[in-house]
Write a protein that holds these residues in place. Structure first.
Motif, PDB file in Angstrom:
ATOM      1  N   ALA A   1       0.835  -1.209   0.000  1.00  0.00           N
ATOM      2  CA  ALA A   1       0.000   0.000   0.000  1.00  0.00           C
ATOM      3  C   ALA A   1       0.865   1.252   0.000  1.00  0.00           C
ATOM      4  N   GLY A   2       1.926   1.222   0.811  1.00  0.00           N
ATOM      5  CA  GLY A   2       2.839   2.360   0.834  1.00  0.00           C
ATOM      6  C   GLY A   2       3.559   2.526  -0.481  1.00  0.00           C
ATOM      7  N   ALA A   3       3.955   1.399  -1.095  1.00  0.00           N
ATOM      8  CA  ALA A   3       4.646   1.458  -2.382  1.00  0.00           C
ATOM      9  C   ALA A   3       3.735   2.028  -3.463  1.00  0.00           C
ATOM     10  N   ALA A   4       2.444   1.651  -3.415  1.00  0.00           N
ATOM     11  CA  ALA A   4       1.489   2.176  -4.383  1.00  0.00           C
ATOM     12  C   ALA A   4       1.335   3.683  -4.233  1.00  0.00           C
ATOM     13  N   GLU A   5       1.368   4.184  -2.999  1.00  0.00           N
ATOM     14  CA  GLU A   5       1.271   5.618  -2.773  1.00  0.00           C
ATOM     15  C   GLU A   5       2.530   6.335  -3.266  1.00  0.00           C
ATOM     16  N   SER A   6       3.697   5.738  -3.055  1.00  0.00           N
ATOM     17  CA  SER A   6       4.940   6.328  -3.578  1.00  0.00           C
ATOM     18  C   SER A   6       4.920   6.364  -5.098  1.00  0.00           C
ATOM     19  N   TYR A   7       4.425   5.292  -5.690  1.00  0.00           N
ATOM     20  CA  TYR A   7       4.297   5.220  -7.150  1.00  0.00           C
ATOM     21  C   TYR A   7       3.378   6.328  -7.653  1.00  0.00           C
ATOM     22  N   ARG A   8       2.245   6.521  -6.955  1.00  0.00           N
ATOM     23  CA  ARG A   8       1.293   7.567  -7.359  1.00  0.00           C
ATOM     24  C   ARG A   8       1.929   8.950  -7.286  1.00  0.00           C
ATOM     25  N   LYS A   9       2.672   9.219  -6.226  1.00  0.00           N
ATOM     26  CA  LYS A   9       3.320  10.523  -6.075  1.00  0.00           C
ATOM     27  C   LYS A   9       4.324  10.776  -7.202  1.00  0.00           C
ATOM     28  N   MET A  10       5.090   9.740  -7.548  1.00  0.00           N
ATOM     29  CA  MET A  10       6.081   9.915  -8.608  1.00  0.00           C
ATOM     30  C   MET A  10       5.399  10.040  -9.969  1.00  0.00           C
ATOM     31  N   TYR A  11       4.329   9.300 -10.167  1.00  0.00           N
ATOM     32  CA  TYR A  11       3.557   9.408 -11.407  1.00  0.00           C
ATOM     33  C   TYR A  11       3.074  10.847 -11.582  1.00  0.00           C
ATOM     34  N   GLU A  12       2.539  11.430 -10.523  1.00  0.00           N
ATOM     35  CA  GLU A  12       2.048  12.811 -10.596  1.00  0.00           C
ATOM     36  C   GLU A  12       3.203  13.796 -10.751  1.00  0.00           C
ATOM     37  N   ALA A  13       4.335  13.517 -10.118  1.00  0.00           N
ATOM     38  CA  ALA A  13       5.506  14.381 -10.281  1.00  0.00           C
ATOM     39  C   ALA A  13       5.977  14.369 -11.733  1.00  0.00           C
ATOM     40  N   TYR A  14       5.934  13.210 -12.357  1.00  0.00           N
ATOM     41  CA  TYR A  14       6.333  13.109 -13.761  1.00  0.00           C
ATOM     42  C   TYR A  14       5.394  13.910 -14.660  1.00  0.00           C
ATOM     43  N   ARG A  15       4.101  13.832 -14.374  1.00  0.00           N
ATOM     44  CA  ARG A  15       3.157  14.620 -15.155  1.00  0.00           C
ATOM     45  C   ARG A  15       3.484  16.110 -15.039  1.00  0.00           C
ATOM     46  N   ALA A  16       3.817  16.537 -13.834  1.00  0.00           N
ATOM     47  CA  ALA A  16       4.159  17.951 -13.621  1.00  0.00           C
ATOM     48  C   ALA A  16       5.452  18.321 -14.341  1.00  0.00           C
ATOM     49  N   ILE A  17       6.447  17.436 -14.296  1.00  0.00           N
ATOM     50  CA  ILE A  17       7.738  17.697 -14.933  1.00  0.00           C
ATOM     51  C   ILE A  17       7.575  17.902 -16.431  1.00  0.00           C
ATOM     52  N   PHE A  18       6.912  16.977 -17.087  1.00  0.00           N
ATOM     53  CA  PHE A  18       6.815  17.061 -18.547  1.00  0.00           C
ATOM     54  C   PHE A  18       5.851  18.160 -18.994  1.00  0.00           C
ATOM     55  N   THR A  19       4.873  18.474 -18.155  1.00  0.00           N
ATOM     56  CA  THR A  19       4.008  19.620 -18.450  1.00  0.00           C
ATOM     57  C   THR A  19       4.815  20.909 -18.375  1.00  0.00           C
ATOM     58  N   ARG A  20       5.616  21.046 -17.334  1.00  0.00           N
ATOM     59  CA  ARG A  20       6.437  22.258 -17.180  1.00  0.00           C
ATOM     60  C   ARG A  20       7.483  22.384 -18.279  1.00  0.00           C
ATOM     61  N   CYS A  21       7.923  21.261 -18.817  1.00  0.00           N
ATOM     62  CA  CYS A  21       8.897  21.299 -19.915  1.00  0.00           C
ATOM     63  C   CYS A  21       8.245  21.692 -21.246  1.00  0.00           C
ATOM     64  N   GLY A  22       6.936  21.833 -21.249  1.00  0.00           N
ATOM     65  CA  GLY A  22       6.241  22.263 -22.454  1.00  0.00           C
ATOM     66  C   GLY A  22       6.028  21.166 -23.470  1.00  0.00           C
ATOM     67  N   LEU A  23       5.946  19.912 -23.015  1.00  0.00           N
ATOM     68  CA  LEU A  23       5.837  18.774 -23.926  1.00  0.00           C
ATOM     69  C   LEU A  23       4.392  18.293 -24.051  1.00  0.00           C
ATOM     70  N   ASN A  24       4.038  17.819 -25.231  1.00  0.00           N
ATOM     71  CA  ASN A  24       2.774  17.126 -25.458  1.00  0.00           C
ATOM     72  C   ASN A  24       3.057  15.641 -25.254  1.00  0.00           C
ATOM     73  N   PHE A  25       2.571  15.084 -24.156  1.00  0.00           N
ATOM     74  CA  PHE A  25       2.945  13.718 -23.781  1.00  0.00           C
ATOM     75  C   PHE A  25       1.717  12.952 -23.316  1.00  0.00           C
ATOM     76  N   ARG A  26       1.932  11.642 -23.146  1.00  0.00           N
ATOM     77  CA  ARG A  26       0.860  10.798 -22.617  1.00  0.00           C
ATOM     78  C   ARG A  26       1.476   9.650 -21.833  1.00  0.00           C
ATOM     79  N   PRO A  27       1.014   9.392 -20.598  1.00  0.00           N
ATOM     80  CA  PRO A  27       1.469   8.208 -19.867  1.00  0.00           C
ATOM     81  C   PRO A  27       0.794   6.967 -20.455  1.00  0.00           C
ATOM     82  N   VAL A  28       1.563   5.900 -20.658  1.00  0.00           N
ATOM     83  CA  VAL A  28       0.997   4.688 -21.238  1.00  0.00           C
ATOM     84  C   VAL A  28       1.447   3.473 -20.437  1.00  0.00           C
ATOM     85  N   GLU A  29       0.596   2.457 -20.404  1.00  0.00           N
ATOM     86  CA  GLU A  29       0.974   1.203 -19.772  1.00  0.00           C
ATOM     87  C   GLU A  29       2.100   0.569 -20.570  1.00  0.00           C
ATOM     88  N   ALA A  30       3.068  -0.013 -19.873  1.00  0.00           N
ATOM     89  CA  ALA A  30       4.267  -0.496 -20.561  1.00  0.00           C
ATOM     90  C   ALA A  30       4.767  -1.783 -19.946  1.00  0.00           C
TER      91      ALA A  30
END
Length: 571
Positions: A168-197
């Protein structure tokens, strides 16, 4: 900053070694220079872009609670041997020996090193959760480095690793980093999409890639426009499409197909669609023969095959092995009468009617084959890549395939590394438990290169302001009156007071040369200062992206530019 004091060796012609836009423009704009295959020097402009991407990464990861560390690029073989990756990683792992003949490798990633650190320093549940990141040079000995910073051997990467007490804690850490990544690439001015991999060599239970959408992208992405589903075509789940039952199928017949080996040749010769032909592809999975059946219009997904078999190594059988297994040359393999081979079939094969398959004899194919009737021993599973038009696994809407460039990847590792390396902690009851991990990577150079793939025109780069090497490019023209350069320097000082990065083209060059170089370098805003304009109390502001030119009074232009740039930087 004076342009005459910076090394910006621009090129007029396209370099022959470059294949894609970002590689061409990074060389032409003087951002990088090649040292060896897949190894580059970052010149001043390129390094400024890299540092701005790094700053955005640091700000968002620090906000998410991660702590910055710096690990060595060289790590001892013993750590990699503990996890089994010393042998499993393959030839991409650059191995070397020190003067004492001890084995080391140049780190392509740092799961082993960070897990070793944590197992030595973290003892109690009170020290969890923890998240550590670094921005550092990595080395992967790519068999074919290409596309500049997109697929190099040496590259700058941000890698982070989370450590938690439970899933449960790992899932929360994953969620925080997922959201941090969204913020990073948005701030970089990129048109991006998270995809299952797919988790690949890193491993783990789940992962997402962050893909910059670009026509030159190396990877296909299956996206649904009706819901938020998106996945790499190699990871996308494919639901079987029920097909209408055909008429009573006649008994299968072996027919001559002289010299017809390819899907195109066979289907044209027999006048059938590719969807009616079933390919039989021979592989060796950990050295054991496997036959994979897919429709002629589909592509085998080797990752799915490996997972289904639990195989470490999967490789196409060579022509000699194919002939030994089937009794026929390549192009005529089929499932009927095939023995001593594990037989797997994609789900879509099951409902093919009047199928065509190889005859296991030179210049022969079977027709009117019913897989359910004539290939009873096949095991069916999802074994192919997604295609445009396949139903979304979430809502059944037809999927669309777009191209993307991977710039980031997040993995839920679980206890894969902590169990192998005995990274444990004591819980509240004093019991020893394995730490649950996640890992998170961003290609810093790839992010910069991907931005160019999305932001360019025939004249050169068009940098998004947050990662541009400078925000404003001042272009003073001929100065016979002696007023142009003082006005330029005064404007530079005023812009810098407002927090903007300014490059002054103080070179003794013709206006055309300055304009061409400015468009090539791609700084978001260009300001042209000339004698005629100053006489008329006017200075020109050009927006690089749109080409729009607006004239302002010298006293107003600094405020106007700041109003344009500052909201973007503060977003």
């Amino acid at each position: 900053m004076r342009q005459s004091r910076l090394l910006i060796p621009t090129l007029r012609d396209e370099p022959g070694e470059a294949e894609i836009v970002s590689h061409k423009l990074m060389l032409r704009a003087g951002l990088i220079r090649k040292v060896a295959a897949g190894v580059y020097t970052y010149l001043p402009l390129g390094l400024r872009v890299i540092r701005k991407v790094e700053r955005i990464i640091r700000e968002e990861l620090n906000k998410a609670g991660a702590q910055e560390v710096l690990m060595p690029i060289a790590s001892p073989a013993e750590l990699w041997q503990e996890t089994g990756r010393w042998d499993f990683y393959g030839k991409e792992l650059f191995r070397l020996k020190d003067r004492h003949e001890r084995d080391f490798c140049l780190g392509p990633t740092h799961e082993e090193v960070i897990t070793d650190l944590v197992r030595r320093e973290v003892r109690s549940y009170r020290q969890l959760p923890a998240n550590f990141y670094q921005i550092q040079t990595k080395f992967r000995d790519e068999i074919r480095p290409r596309f500049g910073l997109m697929r190099g051997r040496e590259f700058i990467m941000k890698d982070a690793y989370s450590f938690d007490a439970d899933e449960a804690g790992a899932a929360e850490s994953y969620r925080k980093m997922y959201e941090a990544y969204r913020a990073i690439f948005t701030r970089c001015g990129l048109n991006f999409r998270p995809v299952e991999a797919d988790a690949g060599l890193i491993g783990g239970s789940s992962s997402h890639e962050f893909m910059v959408l670009a026509e030159t992208g190396e990877e296909g992405i299956a996206v649904c426009d009706a819901c938020d589903y998106a996945a790499n075509v190699e990871r996308a789940e494919i639901q079987p499409i029920a097909q209408a039952a055909g008429d009573n199928i006649a008994e299968k017949r072996l027919v001559p197909t002289p010299g017809k080996k390819t899907v195109e040749d066979v289907t044209a010769f027999l006048n059938v669609p590719a969807s009616q032909l079933v390919k039989t592809l021979l592989y060796l999975a950990d050295g054991k023969p496997v036959a994979i059946l897919v429709r002629g219009d589909h592509v085998v997904n080797e990752i799915k095959v490996k997972k289904l078999l639990g195989a470490v190594d999967l490789a196409m059988a060579d022509p000699a092995a194919v002939e030994t297994l089937t009794g026929a040359p390549v192009g005529f393999a089929g499932p009927i009468g095939l023995s001593g081979v594990t037989l797997l079939a994609d789900l879509s094969v099951k409902d093919v009617t009047h199928a065509v398959v190889g005859g296991n004899a030179a210049d022969r194919h079977w027709v009117d084959v019913s897989p359910a009737r004539d290939v009873p021993l096949a095991r069916y599973a999802d074994l192919r890549n997604a295609m445009a038009g396949d139903p979304c696994p979430r809502c059944a809407t037809p999927l669309r395939i777009v191209r993307g460039i991977e710039v980031g990847h997040v993995f839920m590792l679980g206890t894969k590394y902590s169990e192998k390396m005995k990274a444990t902690y004591l819980d509240q009851q004093g019991q020893e438990k394995f730490i649950v991990m996640g890992c998170y990577g961003i290609g810093v150079g790839r992010t910069a290169a991907s931005s160019i793939e999305q932001n360019h025109d025939a004249k050169g780069i068009i940098w998004p302001a947050p990662i541009a090497p400078f925000h404003v490019h001042l272009l003073p023209l001929m100065d016979k009156s002696g007023k142009v350069m003082p006005a330029t320097l005064a404007l530079e000082a005023e812009l810098e007071k407002k927090g903007l990065d300014v490059l002054v083209d103080d070179r003794d060059e013709r206006p055309g040369v300055k304009f061409n170089d400015a468009d090539l370098i791609g700084i978001p805003y260009q300001i042209v200062i000339g004698e005629k304009g100053l006489t008329q109390s006017q200075i020109e502001l050009k927006e690089r992206r749109t080409g729009t030119v607006t004239k302002f009074a010298p006293a107003d232009i600094a405020l106007r530019v700041a109003e344009l740039v500052q909201p973007i930087l503060q977003a």
